[in-house]
Design an enzyme around this catalytic site. Structure first.
Site, short mmCIF file in Angstrom:
data_model
loop_
_atom_site.label_atom_id
_atom_site.label_comp_id
_atom_site.label_asym_id
_atom_site.label_seq_id
_atom_site.Cartn_x
_atom_site.Cartn_y
_atom_site.Cartn_z
N LYS A 25 -3.21 13.09 21.09
CA LYS A 25 -2.64 13.60 19.83
C LYS A 25 -3.74 13.80 18.79
CE LYS A 25 -0.88 10.72 16.63
NZ LYS A 25 -1.29 10.97 15.24
N ASN A 26 -4.62 12.81 18.66
CA ASN A 26 -5.62 12.86 17.58
C ASN A 26 -6.70 13.90 17.83
OD1 ASN A 26 -4.18 10.98 16.25
ND2 ASN A 26 -5.66 9.30 16.48
N ARG A 95 1.00 13.50 7.66
CA ARG A 95 -0.06 13.35 6.69
C ARG A 95 -1.35 14.04 7.17
NH1 ARG A 95 -4.48 11.14 5.76
NH2 ARG A 95 -5.05 10.48 3.67
N CYS A 119 0.96 6.46 2.80
CA CYS A 119 1.80 6.42 3.99
C CYS A 119 2.05 4.97 4.32
CB CYS A 119 1.13 7.15 5.15
SG CYS A 119 -0.13 6.18 5.95
N ARG A 124 -4.19 5.69 1.80
CA ARG A 124 -4.80 6.81 2.54
C ARG A 124 -5.26 7.97 1.65
NH1 ARG A 124 -2.23 7.48 8.47
NH2 ARG A 124 -4.34 8.12 8.95
N PRO A 125 -6.24 7.73 0.79
CA PRO A 125 -6.74 8.81 -0.06
C PRO A 125 -7.48 9.89 0.75
CG PRO A 125 -8.10 6.84 -0.28
CD PRO A 125 -6.95 6.48 0.61
N ILE A 126 -7.72 11.05 0.12
CA ILE A 126 -8.47 12.12 0.80
C ILE A 126 -9.70 12.50 -0.04
CG2 ILE A 126 -6.59 13.12 2.16
CD1 ILE A 126 -6.34 15.21 -0.19
N ASP A 127 -10.17 11.51 -0.83
CA ASP A 127 -11.29 11.80 -1.73
C ASP A 127 -12.55 12.26 -0.98
OD1 ASP A 127 -11.10 9.19 -0.74
OD2 ASP A 127 -12.36 8.34 -2.31
N ASP A 317 -5.94 1.70 16.03
CA ASP A 317 -4.67 2.17 16.61
C ASP A 317 -4.21 1.32 17.79
OD1 ASP A 317 -4.63 4.17 14.75
OD2 ASP A 317 -5.12 5.80 16.13
N ILE A 339 -9.77 -1.32 8.93
CA ILE A 339 -9.68 0.12 8.67
C ILE A 339 -8.55 0.45 7.68
CG2 ILE A 339 -9.49 2.42 9.71
CD1 ILE A 339 -11.98 0.89 10.65
N ARG A 409 6.17 10.56 17.37
CA ARG A 409 5.02 11.30 16.82
C ARG A 409 3.82 11.21 17.74
NH1 ARG A 409 3.04 8.70 12.13
NH2 ARG A 409 1.39 10.15 12.58
C1 UD1 Z 1 -7.58 9.03 12.13
C2 UD1 Z 1 -6.51 8.96 13.19
C3 UD1 Z 1 -5.76 7.65 13.11
C4 UD1 Z 1 -6.74 6.48 13.16
C5 UD1 Z 1 -7.84 6.64 12.12
C6 UD1 Z 1 -8.92 5.58 12.23
C7 UD1 Z 1 -5.89 11.29 13.47
C8 UD1 Z 1 -4.86 12.34 13.31
N1 UD1 Z 1 -5.59 10.07 13.00
O1 UD1 Z 1 -6.91 8.98 10.87
O2 UD1 Z 1 -4.85 7.57 14.20
O3 UD1 Z 1 -6.04 5.28 12.92
O4 UD1 Z 1 -8.48 7.93 12.26
O5 UD1 Z 1 -9.48 5.59 13.49
O6 UD1 Z 1 -6.94 11.51 14.05
N2 UD1 Z 1 -10.36 7.01 3.62
C9 UD1 Z 1 -10.66 7.13 2.28
N3 UD1 Z 1 -10.88 8.37 1.76
C10 UD1 Z 1 -10.82 9.50 2.53
C11 UD1 Z 1 -10.52 9.37 3.91
C12 UD1 Z 1 -10.30 8.11 4.41
O7 UD1 Z 1 -10.73 6.14 1.54
O8 UD1 Z 1 -11.02 10.60 2.01
C13 UD1 Z 1 -10.08 5.66 4.18
C14 UD1 Z 1 -8.63 5.56 4.66
O9 UD1 Z 1 -7.76 5.21 3.61
C15 UD1 Z 1 -8.72 4.49 5.72
C16 UD1 Z 1 -10.11 4.72 6.30
O10 UD1 Z 1 -10.84 5.49 5.35
O11 UD1 Z 1 -8.66 3.23 5.14
C17 UD1 Z 1 -10.11 5.41 7.66
O12 UD1 Z 1 -9.51 6.65 7.55
P1 UD1 Z 1 -9.88 7.90 8.48
O13 UD1 Z 1 -10.95 7.55 9.44
O14 UD1 Z 1 -10.06 9.07 7.59
O15 UD1 Z 1 -8.52 8.06 9.29
P2 UD1 Z 1 -7.70 9.38 9.53
O16 UD1 Z 1 -8.59 10.51 9.83
O17 UD1 Z 1 -6.68 9.53 8.46
#
Ligand code: UD1
Length: 428
Positions: A25-26, A95, A119, A124-127, A317, A339, A409
């Site tokens: 999936k990922n 998300r 979530c 889960r920010p996207i900064d 995961d 994480i 999912r």
């Molecule tokens: C992906 C996986 C998810 C897995 C995760 C960690 C997919 C679709 N999902 O999620 O199954 O659990 O990797 O291996 O591939 N963060 C920030 N700012 C950002 C982005 C992330 O602070 O802009 C933080 C997140 O809140 C979290 C951490 O970084 O605490 C890890 O997130 P990230 O590696 O980005 O996970 P995803 O890509 O969302």
């Protein structure tokens, strides 16, 4: 539909047989987003039949692409992109829809989507995603919960250092950079195997990505990408879940169509707990072998302390299903979740089965018990849901699990897969 359904397990049955593991999936989600970069028809094989993949296809259709699924092959025709907006309901449903931002912005020079928000696992920010795209020349405005993004002159290469190796941010930057002008370097990039799969796809399409799988990824932008045919990598988390299910029932399983190299952080722990694991059968392009045999002869023992971490650390995961396994392992297991902030919701559900778990902040302490007994459980997130199924298989008597939309999912017909190897499990 899944909201009204429940999985009913009559636990305590030993698993035995063979499971062909689904595609990842990922990996499927960023690859479906990557098809937007290619003007023409891309073909993705081994694409799992999951609600998240369906949501990604609906996003592609909103953008004007034509998607067709035949079994596990998805064909995406992205010759014409007529829309640049990801509708809010789809952003809410998944998300990870944020993964479309990089490719739509690169191909169309503009993109509008709603802010994904928090979530069940935490804020889960996207900064990181937004800061990197801004460094690449994107103008991004945040208005009333919407992100209005544009790059009127196109995106350009940049030297980006991530303060945390975010998987999604690394992927979004790679997608955006593939069609940008100049070279983009990502330092402290995520090293997850799914990043390598995405790089392989982009390169097959004529892109120039190097270093994927390491901590520095370089992407030299090209003017256009041509579609290709690609087989999505095996799902290492689904595989890890089935290995935990097997351990929890004292069974014997063969998993086929995996990459044992990607699973080493998990199989090493299972071996420590007393499972015997053999891997065999090589296949081109894989880091390890394609089949895993697992069985358990002796009682399970605690693996000590498990710290989740970025790859090649123990995957966050796989923490929930492994926790279920440790509830019936002798000794005390400590989980440190590094994480996500809020990834122990399954723990309180597991205690309904008789598990002994205490949680404080990012640490959970599990004291193994001799046996679990069936109960009514609610899944509140995807992998937490998988943990409840793992524990339900181990527990004596009937467990009823609701909240199946979360589980659907990420797992292709999980009850059918487990019934095929001897579990007494059905969906009602
Ligand atoms: C992906 C996986 C998810 C897995 C995760 C960690 C997919 C679709 N999902 O999620 O199954 O659990 O990797 O291996 O591939 N963060 C920030 N700012 C950002 C982005 C992330 O602070 O802009 C933080 C997140 O809140 C979290 C951490 O970084 O605490 C890890 O997130 P990230 O590696 O980005 O996970 P995803 O890509 O969302």
């Amino acid at each position: 539909m899944a909201e009204q359904q429940r999985i009913v397990i009559n636990g305590g049955k030993r698993l035995e047989g063979e499971i062909r593991v689904q595609g990842a999936k990922n990996s499927a989600l960023p690859l479906l987003a990557a098809t937007v970069l290619c003007s023409g028809e891309s073909v993705l094989h081994n694409c799992p039949r999951l609600s998240d993949c369906d949501a990604a296809c609906r996003i592609l259709e909103c953008l004007g692409c034509k998607c067709k699924r035949e079994q596990t092959t998805v064909t995406v025709n992205a010759s014409v992109i007529s829309g640049t907006e990801v509708p809010t309901p789809l952003m809410r449903e998944m998300r990870s829809s944020i993964i479309f931002l990089g490719s739509v912005l690169a191909r169309c020079r503009s993109c509008r989507l709603s802010f994904p928000g928090g979530c069940e696992l935490g804020p889960r920010p996207i900064d990181f995603h937004l800061a990197a795209l801004r460094e690449m020349g994107a103008e991004i405005e945040e208005n009333h919960g919407y992100l209005e993004c544009s790059a009127p002159k196109g995106l350009h290469g940049a030297r980006i250092t991530l303060s945390f190796s975010s998987v999604g941010a690394t992927e979004n930057i790679m997608l955006a950079a593939a069609l940008s002008q100049g070279v983009t370097e990502i330092h402290n990039a995520a090293r997850e195997p799914e990043i390598v799969d995405l790089a392989n796809f982009i390169n097959k399409c004529g892109g120039k990505v190097s270093g994927a799988g390491g901590s520095t990824v370089a992407i030299e932008g090209v003017e256009s990408l041509s579609p290709c045919e690609h087989r999505i990598m095996p799902d290492r988390i689904a595989a890890a879940t089935y290995l935990c299910c097997c351990g929890a029932t004292g069974g014997e399983l063969i998993l086929t169509d995996v990459d044992s190299g990607d699973l080493r952080p998990v199989t090493a722990v299972l071996e420590q707990m007393g499972c015997s694991i053999y891997t065999y059968g090589t296949e081109a392009g894989k880091k390890g072998e394609s089949n895993i045999f697992i069985n358990l002869h002796r009682p399970l023992i605690s693996p000590g302390t498990i710290r989740t971490n970025v790859h090649p650390g123990f995957p966050t995961d796989a923490q929930p299903p492994l926790m279920s396994l440790t509830t019936v392992a002798s000794g005390t297991t400590v989980f440190v979740e590094n994480i996500f902030e809020n990834r122990f919701k399954h723990a309180s559900e597991l205690t309904r089965l008789g598990a002994k778990i205490s949680v404080e902040g990012k640490v959970a302490v599990v004291t193994g018990v001799k046996s679990l007994s069936g109960a009514e459980l609610l899944a509140t997130d995807l992998r937490g849901g998988a943990a409840l199924i793992t524990a339900g298989l181990a527990a004596e008597g009937i467990s009823k699990i609701s909240g199946l939309s979360h589980i659907d999912r990420g797992y292709e017909s999980i009850e059918k897969v487990l019934r095929g190897v001897g579990a007494d499990i059905k969906r009602i």
